[in-house]
Design an enzyme around this catalytic site. Sequence first.
Site, PDB file in Angstrom:
ATOM      1  N   TRP A   1      30.036 -30.023  45.348  1.00 50.51           N
ATOM      2  CA  TRP A   1      31.268 -30.585  45.912  1.00 50.51           C
ATOM      3  C   TRP A   1      32.466 -29.721  45.550  1.00 50.51           C
ATOM      4  CZ3 TRP A   1      33.240 -32.165  49.856  1.00 50.51           C
ATOM      5  CH2 TRP A   1      34.179 -33.161  50.021  1.00 50.51           C
ATOM      6  N   GLY A   2      32.488 -29.187  44.346  1.00 49.89           N
ATOM      7  CA  GLY A   2      33.597 -28.311  43.966  1.00 49.89           C
ATOM      8  C   GLY A   2      33.670 -27.098  44.888  1.00 49.89           C
TER       9      GLY A   2
ATOM     10  N   TYR B   1      24.972 -22.976  44.663  1.00 49.71           N
ATOM     11  CA  TYR B   1      25.321 -24.227  45.349  1.00 49.71           C
ATOM     12  C   TYR B   1      25.834 -23.857  46.739  1.00 49.71           C
ATOM     13  CZ  TYR B   1      25.350 -26.104  40.556  1.00 49.71           C
ATOM     14  OH  TYR B   1      25.011 -26.464  39.273  1.00 49.71           O
TER      15      TYR B   1
ATOM     16  N   ALA C   1      28.467 -32.879  50.684  1.00 47.54           N
ATOM     17  CA  ALA C   1      28.965 -31.497  50.601  1.00 47.54           C
ATOM     18  C   ALA C   1      28.267 -30.577  51.604  1.00 47.54           C
ATOM     19  CB  ALA C   1      28.773 -30.972  49.177  1.00 47.54           C
TER      20      ALA C   1
ATOM     21  N   LYS D   1      28.334 -47.149  45.160  1.00 47.25           N
ATOM     22  CA  LYS D   1      27.436 -46.753  46.263  1.00 47.25           C
ATOM     23  C   LYS D   1      26.314 -45.846  45.763  1.00 47.25           C
ATOM     24  CE  LYS D   1      28.595 -42.297  46.936  1.00 47.25           C
ATOM     25  NZ  LYS D   1      27.718 -41.137  47.013  1.00 47.25           N
TER      26      LYS D   1
ATOM     27  N   SER E   1      21.437 -36.918  50.254  1.00 54.50           N
ATOM     28  CA  SER E   1      21.988 -37.593  49.072  1.00 54.50           C
ATOM     29  C   SER E   1      21.084 -37.391  47.859  1.00 54.50           C
ATOM     30  CB  SER E   1      22.142 -39.096  49.327  1.00 54.50           C
ATOM     31  OG  SER E   1      22.226 -39.778  48.083  1.00 54.50           O
TER      32      SER E   1
ATOM     33  N   ASN F   1      21.421 -39.085  45.066  1.00 52.74           N
ATOM     34  CA  ASN F   1      21.094 -40.408  44.508  1.00 52.74           C
ATOM     35  C   ASN F   1      19.948 -41.057  45.268  1.00 52.74           C
ATOM     36  OD1 ASN F   1      23.131 -41.154  42.269  1.00 52.74           O
ATOM     37  ND2 ASN F   1      24.377 -40.162  43.838  1.00 52.74           N
TER      38      ASN F   1
HETATM   39  N1  LIG Z   1      27.781 -33.259  46.288  1.00 54.69           N
HETATM   40  C1  LIG Z   1      28.404 -34.114  47.075  1.00 54.69           C
HETATM   41  O1  LIG Z   1      28.087 -34.209  48.268  1.00 54.69           O
HETATM   42  C2  LIG Z   1      29.507 -34.951  46.535  1.00 54.69           C
HETATM   43  C3  LIG Z   1      29.687 -35.133  45.168  1.00 54.69           C
HETATM   44  N2  LIG Z   1      30.682 -35.940  44.710  1.00 54.69           N
HETATM   45  C4  LIG Z   1      30.911 -36.125  43.289  1.00 54.69           C
HETATM   46  O2  LIG Z   1      31.413 -34.898  42.746  1.00 54.69           O
HETATM   47  C5  LIG Z   1      31.086 -34.816  41.354  1.00 54.69           C
HETATM   48  C6  LIG Z   1      30.484 -33.438  41.085  1.00 54.69           C
HETATM   49  O3  LIG Z   1      29.267 -33.386  41.814  1.00 54.69           O
HETATM   50  P1  LIG Z   1      28.635 -32.068  42.434  1.00 54.69           P
HETATM   51  O4  LIG Z   1      29.581 -30.956  42.516  1.00 54.69           O
HETATM   52  O5  LIG Z   1      28.004 -32.481  43.693  1.00 54.69           O
HETATM   53  O6  LIG Z   1      27.509 -31.793  41.311  1.00 54.69           O
HETATM   54  P2  LIG Z   1      26.522 -30.577  41.182  1.00 54.69           P
HETATM   55  O7  LIG Z   1      25.351 -31.087  40.434  1.00 54.69           O
HETATM   56  O8  LIG Z   1      26.297 -29.941  42.503  1.00 54.69           O
HETATM   57  O9  LIG Z   1      27.349 -29.550  40.267  1.00 54.69           O
HETATM   58  C7  LIG Z   1      27.738 -29.910  38.966  1.00 54.69           C
HETATM   59  C8  LIG Z   1      28.799 -28.935  38.484  1.00 54.69           C
HETATM   60  O10 LIG Z   1      29.257 -29.366  37.199  1.00 54.69           O
HETATM   61  C9  LIG Z   1      29.043 -28.315  36.272  1.00 54.69           C
HETATM   62  N3  LIG Z   1      28.743 -28.854  34.963  1.00 54.69           N
HETATM   63  C10 LIG Z   1      27.567 -29.329  34.490  1.00 54.69           C
HETATM   64  N4  LIG Z   1      27.699 -29.716  33.214  1.00 54.69           N
HETATM   65  C11 LIG Z   1      28.973 -29.468  32.866  1.00 54.69           C
HETATM   66  C12 LIG Z   1      29.711 -29.604  31.683  1.00 54.69           C
HETATM   67  N5  LIG Z   1      29.165 -30.106  30.569  1.00 54.69           N
HETATM   68  N6  LIG Z   1      31.009 -29.242  31.680  1.00 54.69           N
HETATM   69  C13 LIG Z   1      31.581 -28.741  32.784  1.00 54.69           C
HETATM   70  N7  LIG Z   1      30.929 -28.550  33.935  1.00 54.69           N
HETATM   71  C14 LIG Z   1      29.650 -28.920  33.977  1.00 54.69           C
HETATM   72  C15 LIG Z   1      27.904 -27.498  36.836  1.00 54.69           C
HETATM   73  O11 LIG Z   1      27.925 -26.207  36.282  1.00 54.69           O
HETATM   74  P3  LIG Z   1      26.556 -25.345  36.137  1.00 54.69           P
HETATM   75  O12 LIG Z   1      26.212 -24.902  37.517  1.00 54.69           O
HETATM   76  O13 LIG Z   1      26.942 -24.242  35.243  1.00 54.69           O
HETATM   77  O14 LIG Z   1      25.522 -26.273  35.549  1.00 54.69           O
HETATM   78  C16 LIG Z   1      28.269 -27.517  38.317  1.00 54.69           C
HETATM   79  O15 LIG Z   1      29.296 -26.608  38.591  1.00 54.69           O
HETATM   80  C17 LIG Z   1      30.132 -35.995  41.078  1.00 54.69           C
HETATM   81  O16 LIG Z   1      30.843 -37.021  40.470  1.00 54.69           O
HETATM   82  C18 LIG Z   1      29.664 -36.416  42.470  1.00 54.69           C
HETATM   83  O17 LIG Z   1      29.347 -37.802  42.528  1.00 54.69           O
HETATM   84  C19 LIG Z   1      31.529 -36.584  45.571  1.00 54.69           C
HETATM   85  C20 LIG Z   1      31.419 -36.425  46.923  1.00 54.69           C
HETATM   86  C21 LIG Z   1      30.405 -35.586  47.513  1.00 54.69           C
HETATM   87  O1  LIG Z   2      29.107 -38.860  47.337  1.00 58.23           O
HETATM   88  C1  LIG Z   2      28.413 -38.314  48.170  1.00 58.23           C
HETATM   89  C2  LIG Z   2      28.662 -38.434  49.617  1.00 58.23           C
HETATM   90  O2  LIG Z   2      29.871 -39.086  49.873  1.00 58.23           O
HETATM   91  C3  LIG Z   2      27.236 -37.518  47.749  1.00 58.23           C
HETATM   92  O3  LIG Z   2      26.230 -38.382  47.387  1.00 58.23           O
HETATM   93  P1  LIG Z   2      25.067 -37.873  46.413  1.00 58.23           P
HETATM   94  O4  LIG Z   2      25.732 -37.555  45.097  1.00 58.23           O
HETATM   95  O5  LIG Z   2      24.097 -38.989  46.343  1.00 58.23           O
HETATM   96  O6  LIG Z   2      24.495 -36.638  47.042  1.00 58.23           O
END
Ligand SMILES: NC(=O)C1=CN([C@@H]2O[C@H](COP(=O)(O)OP(=O)(O)OC[C@H]3O[C@@H](n4cnc5c(N)ncnc54)[C@H](OP(=O)(O)O)[C@@H]3O)[C@@H](O)[C@H]2O)C=CC1
Ligand SMILES: O=C(CO)COP(=O)(O)O
EC number: 1.1.1.94
Length: 326
Positions: free
Chosen positions: A7-8, A44, A135, A186, A249, A251
């Site tokens: 997501w980042g 990613y 994402a 959710k 997803s 989850n």
């Molecule tokens: N993915 C999606 O579609 C969506 C996600 N979200 C939310 O966004 C948030 C982030 O999720 P997402 O980006 O998808 O997760 P990912 O699992 O794709 O990525 C996790 C990120 O966090 C980093 N990370 C892991 N451990 C640590 C730590 N101890 N300190 C700092 N950084 C860390 C990882 O780095 P490294 O690669 O080095 O391990 C990686 O950059 C969650 O809360 C999720 O629910 C919300 C909407 C959509």
């Molecule tokens: O929050 C999300 C979509 O809105 C992403 O869901 P997941 O973390 O389950 O992939």
Amino acid sequence: MLGAGSWGSAFAKILGDAGNDVVLWARRPEIAAAIRDTGRNPEYLENTPLGERVTATASATEAIKGAELVVLAVPSQTLRVNLGDWAADLTEDSTLVSLMKGIELGTTQRMSQVIVEAARVAPDRVAVVSGPNLAGEIALEQPAATVVACSDIDRATRVQHAITTPYFRPYTNDDVVGCELGGAVKNVIALAFGIAHAMGLGDNTKAMLITRGLAETARLGVALGADPLTFSGLAGLGDLVGTCMSPLSRNRTFGEHLGRGKSLEQAQAATRYTAEGVKSCLAIRDLARSHGVEMPITEQVERVCHEGVDPKVAVAALMSRSTKAE
Ligand SMILES: NC(=O)C1=CN([C@@H]2O[C@H](COP(=O)(O)OP(=O)(O)OC[C@H]3O[C@@H](n4cnc5c(N)ncnc54)[C@H](OP(=O)(O)O)[C@@H]3O)[C@@H](O)[C@H]2O)C=CC1
Ligand SMILES: O=C(CO)COP(=O)(O)O
């Protein structure tokens, strides 16, 4: 942009496409270097060009210094520790934007509450972005909408303008509590949905889980002061349906592992990405209990995840609850 996961990275692209200069922090220097060299994140969404306005660094200080918007996308359970390292670098009156969808274990705090405490900022400096935003779809520029929630609606509007692109359409809302709870709960319901899917259960069961899942989300939300209408919006029903229905997803996919009989440890071993509901189900259950709110689906998801309860036993427990008015 702090956090270069799925997501980042996708959100950095949104910010860049919306006309902002973006510095993306990756905790691993090799990821930051690869993004600088190739314009893509090799781990990613590796096929997604992040755009010319996005650069990357492994120095959080470099990413934060001078930034008007500081966007956070790290795992919910590490946020507090991360902010402890980062807070000193924040610019006065910068806006902190939370993308996280979890509840903190132990404190049962929402992410905006963790940010206020750990970064020592006023609540009206924190905005939450939440909605049906997988994402992988956003990386492909498929049309999507979201909600920017902030108690300071002018600030929400500024964030809205900063993240609007032809494929990403943000709405504003002042209900931070409702938007955050919608996003966190959710994920728990998506675990239940994945379990049901893997058990071969059909669409009646799935519709029941979504609808009664939303009912228990709204019940908790109202007890915590949220506007019940938020739960029929993008950050409520929208995200719940989007996540449950999508094979993308994490989850739901995690739930599918459990529904096929894998243990928590086996499901974790099969999962590369953050599935927030797995830990947050414990915190949400505790939050609900402390407010005297019944969340039967969340209770059963917690039992399957953390107490080794057979999903069939969990389904039977849900179906044998006393009958009641809708
Ligand atoms: N993915 C999606 O579609 C969506 C996600 N979200 C939310 O966004 C948030 C982030 O999720 P997402 O980006 O998808 O997760 P990912 O699992 O794709 O990525 C996790 C990120 O966090 C980093 N990370 C892991 N451990 C640590 C730590 N101890 N300190 C700092 N950084 C860390 C990882 O780095 P490294 O690669 O080095 O391990 C990686 O950059 C969650 O809360 C999720 O629910 C919300 C909407 C959509
Ligand atoms: O929050 C999300 C979509 O809105 C992403 O869901 P997941 O973390 O389950 O992939």
